[in-house]
Write an enzyme that holds these catalytic residues in place. Sequence first.
Site, PDB file in Angstrom:
ATOM      1  N   LYS A 261      22.900  48.892  45.389  1.00 25.05           N
ATOM      2  CA  LYS A 261      22.970  49.199  46.820  1.00 25.05           C
ATOM      3  C   LYS A 261      24.234  48.639  47.473  1.00 25.05           C
ATOM      4  O   LYS A 261      24.732  49.208  48.450  1.00 25.05           O
ATOM      5  CB  LYS A 261      21.734  48.658  47.531  1.00 25.05           C
ATOM      6  CG  LYS A 261      20.483  49.494  47.278  1.00 25.05           C
ATOM      7  CD  LYS A 261      19.327  48.979  48.113  1.00 25.05           C
ATOM      8  CE  LYS A 261      18.002  49.418  47.551  1.00 25.05           C
ATOM      9  NZ  LYS A 261      17.440  50.612  48.100  1.00 25.05           N
TER      10      LYS A 261
ATOM     11  N   GLU B 118      21.651  42.884  55.593  1.00 21.88           N
ATOM     12  CA  GLU B 118      22.186  43.850  56.559  1.00 21.88           C
ATOM     13  C   GLU B 118      21.396  43.784  57.845  1.00 21.88           C
ATOM     14  O   GLU B 118      20.310  43.201  57.903  1.00 21.88           O
ATOM     15  CB  GLU B 118      22.242  45.274  55.973  1.00 21.88           C
ATOM     16  CG  GLU B 118      20.936  45.992  55.856  1.00 21.88           C
ATOM     17  CD  GLU B 118      21.057  47.394  55.233  1.00 21.88           C
ATOM     18  OE1 GLU B 118      22.095  47.764  54.653  1.00 21.88           O
ATOM     19  OE2 GLU B 118      20.046  48.118  55.321  1.00 21.88           O
TER      20      GLU B 118
ATOM     21  N   HIS C  35       6.682  50.429  53.066  1.00 25.50           N
ATOM     22  CA  HIS C  35       7.993  51.053  52.848  1.00 25.50           C
ATOM     23  C   HIS C  35       7.913  52.259  51.926  1.00 25.50           C
ATOM     24  O   HIS C  35       8.904  52.674  51.357  1.00 25.50           O
ATOM     25  CB  HIS C  35       9.023  50.059  52.289  1.00 25.50           C
ATOM     26  CG  HIS C  35       9.245  48.863  53.166  1.00 25.50           C
ATOM     27  ND1 HIS C  35       9.685  48.952  54.454  1.00 25.50           N
ATOM     28  CD2 HIS C  35       9.073  47.542  52.926  1.00 25.50           C
ATOM     29  CE1 HIS C  35       9.780  47.742  54.976  1.00 25.50           C
ATOM     30  NE2 HIS C  35       9.401  46.870  54.074  1.00 25.50           N
TER      31      HIS C  35
ATOM     32  N   ARG D  58      18.110  62.112  42.211  1.00 23.34           N
ATOM     33  CA  ARG D  58      17.050  62.794  41.439  1.00 23.34           C
ATOM     34  C   ARG D  58      16.270  63.690  42.384  1.00 23.34           C
ATOM     35  O   ARG D  58      16.457  63.634  43.592  1.00 23.34           O
ATOM     36  CB  ARG D  58      16.109  61.744  40.864  1.00 23.34           C
ATOM     37  CG  ARG D  58      15.616  60.824  41.974  1.00 23.34           C
ATOM     38  CD  ARG D  58      14.559  59.857  41.531  1.00 23.34           C
ATOM     39  NE  ARG D  58      14.334  58.806  42.501  1.00 23.34           N
ATOM     40  CZ  ARG D  58      13.606  58.901  43.583  1.00 23.34           C
ATOM     41  NH1 ARG D  58      13.034  60.037  43.899  1.00 23.34           N
ATOM     42  NH2 ARG D  58      13.448  57.877  44.403  1.00 23.34           N
TER      43      ARG D  58
HETATM   44  P1  ADP Z   1      14.083  51.026  48.585  1.00 19.57           P
HETATM   45  O1  ADP Z   1      15.131  51.559  47.658  1.00 19.57           O
HETATM   46  O2  ADP Z   1      13.469  49.750  48.096  1.00 19.57           O
HETATM   47  O3  ADP Z   1      13.067  52.058  48.995  1.00 19.57           O
HETATM   48  P2  ADP Z   1      15.597  51.367  51.098  1.00 19.57           P
HETATM   49  O4  ADP Z   1      16.892  50.709  51.375  1.00 19.57           O
HETATM   50  O5  ADP Z   1      15.594  52.830  50.835  1.00 19.57           O
HETATM   51  O6  ADP Z   1      14.879  50.581  49.902  1.00 19.57           O
HETATM   52  O7  ADP Z   1      14.592  51.089  52.312  1.00 19.57           O
HETATM   53  C1  ADP Z   1      13.230  51.461  52.272  1.00 19.57           C
HETATM   54  C2  ADP Z   1      12.607  51.249  53.629  1.00 19.57           C
HETATM   55  O8  ADP Z   1      12.745  49.869  54.073  1.00 19.57           O
HETATM   56  C3  ADP Z   1      13.225  52.067  54.750  1.00 19.57           C
HETATM   57  O9  ADP Z   1      12.682  53.379  54.838  1.00 19.57           O
HETATM   58  C4  ADP Z   1      12.842  51.218  55.960  1.00 19.57           C
HETATM   59  O10 ADP Z   1      11.472  51.400  56.257  1.00 19.57           O
HETATM   60  C5  ADP Z   1      13.012  49.788  55.467  1.00 19.57           C
HETATM   61  N1  ADP Z   1      14.408  49.282  55.690  1.00 19.57           N
HETATM   62  C6  ADP Z   1      15.396  49.194  54.774  1.00 19.57           C
HETATM   63  N2  ADP Z   1      16.549  48.724  55.325  1.00 19.57           N
HETATM   64  C7  ADP Z   1      16.298  48.529  56.642  1.00 19.57           C
HETATM   65  C8  ADP Z   1      17.077  48.069  57.768  1.00 19.57           C
HETATM   66  N3  ADP Z   1      18.360  47.725  57.649  1.00 19.57           N
HETATM   67  N4  ADP Z   1      16.464  48.024  58.964  1.00 19.57           N
HETATM   68  C9  ADP Z   1      15.161  48.367  59.131  1.00 19.57           C
HETATM   69  N5  ADP Z   1      14.371  48.785  58.109  1.00 19.57           N
HETATM   70  C10 ADP Z   1      14.917  48.873  56.871  1.00 19.57           C
END
Ligand code: ADP
Length: 445
Positions: free
Chosen positions: A116, A200, A234, A289
């Site tokens: 990431k 972040e 999530h 994917r």
């Molecule tokens: P993963 O790959 O573990 O699914 P992501 O980065 O895609 O992680 O994030 C999954 C979820 O986590 C997002 O849809 C959101 O709900 C929450 N999330 C991730 N980053 C943030 C952020 N910077 N602020 C608020 N919520 C976040």
Amino acid sequence: MFKRVLIANRGEIALRISRALRELGIEVCIIHGREDRLSLPVRFSDYAIPNYRSNPLESYLDYEAVIQAAKDVGAEAIHPGYGFLAENAAFVRRCEEEDIVFIGPDADVITLLGDKIEARKAMEAAGLPVAKGSDEAIDDANVARELASQIGYPVIIKAAAGGGGIGMQIVHDSTEFESALNLCQSRAKSAFGDNRVFVEKYIEGAQHVEFQVLADGENAIHFGERFCSIQRRHQKLLEEGPWLSDEVRSEIGARVCEGARSVGYRGLATFEFLRDKNGDFYFLEVNPRVQVEHTITEMITGVDLVKMGIRVAAGESLSMTQSEIEFTGHSIQCRLNAEDPVNFVPSPGKLWDCHFPGGRGIRVDTHAHIGYDMPGCFDSLLAKLIVWGHDREEAIAKMKSALKETTIIGVETVIPLHKAILNEPDFIARDVTIQYLEDHPNLLG
Ligand code: ADP
């Protein structure tokens, strides 16, 4: 085009892929564990290769066995679906060494996007908006505090190798950093074998919006967005689309295509974003994917994304231009997980009865059938119910009707929760953020 393709997956997505393969005139091979020996995707395949293991996950994760199966059966390509080996760069590299086509991007692109921190950097360089945060791994609470004081609380600590929302920690003030950092690092280490984490800005009141992309290594097109904010832990539960205005779709769509081109992407990809109250977008990650919710996009664009992904993997160029992609109506998908609808504890077991709805604008993607024994060792996704309506209102009405016709007896499902959401005023008013379920704790009573 390929003659024979091996599916290295199970459940509804294995069935979905086998349909695409058959329609393309390709013979369907599947490798499977003991738990799935009687499953629909295995029964409907042309060649089934058993790979029984004491740990059922190994049947799908042992990539040397998957490669050997492809060689034994004479498959020229492997379709990984989602989960399991879909984002495993070491597996993709082994396919490349063995001259087996991996249906997806190449190993270097998977490596880049799987990290990431690196993905954020690459996409920022390509012009995508990203949240403020660290551009390298952080393992010192003081460094993290210093950064957080610059970008402002709350912040979120995430695993560089993350997936499935595992390990994420929200930090509201500097006193919480030490323990949150340790917790995220140890969860990341045990889940991904990589303890690197980064920080972040936590985007409050955000919505989850993602773009579907298809690329052939040179050109990229997008198929618009899906709205996936209704999540538990999530993880998505109900998805829909379209969500954005035509102008915003064109603007972000052009950027994601540039992002895909910049890394030489080939195959299907999903670019995930958070969108804040002001409508600003923040890049989260690229999923390299096919996704569970690709169905929404198929319903509103009329294309078969899985077939398109296979064609591109076979070396064809994109068969459509951006201007040929049109959006019609509205689609909603409810994931019917075999879980307790209140606490989301998995509910495996035998289906004594099982009936799915039909009719105009209804699609059901499932490997479930009467007598199916839902194993407890895999994902709890049992079926996906997808509807299409001329507008959102019609789609909601259609989904309510379709859920009423759905009968699944033998396991608990989240159907009662979906019914409650579809009647809830904030959902109906499109007033939905990723905190939706936490903000509506009384949905079930
Ligand atoms: P993963 O790959 O573990 O699914 P992501 O980065 O895609 O992680 O994030 C999954 C979820 O986590 C997002 O849809 C959101 O709900 C929450 N999330 C991730 N980053 C943030 C952020 N910077 N602020 C608020 N919520 C976040």
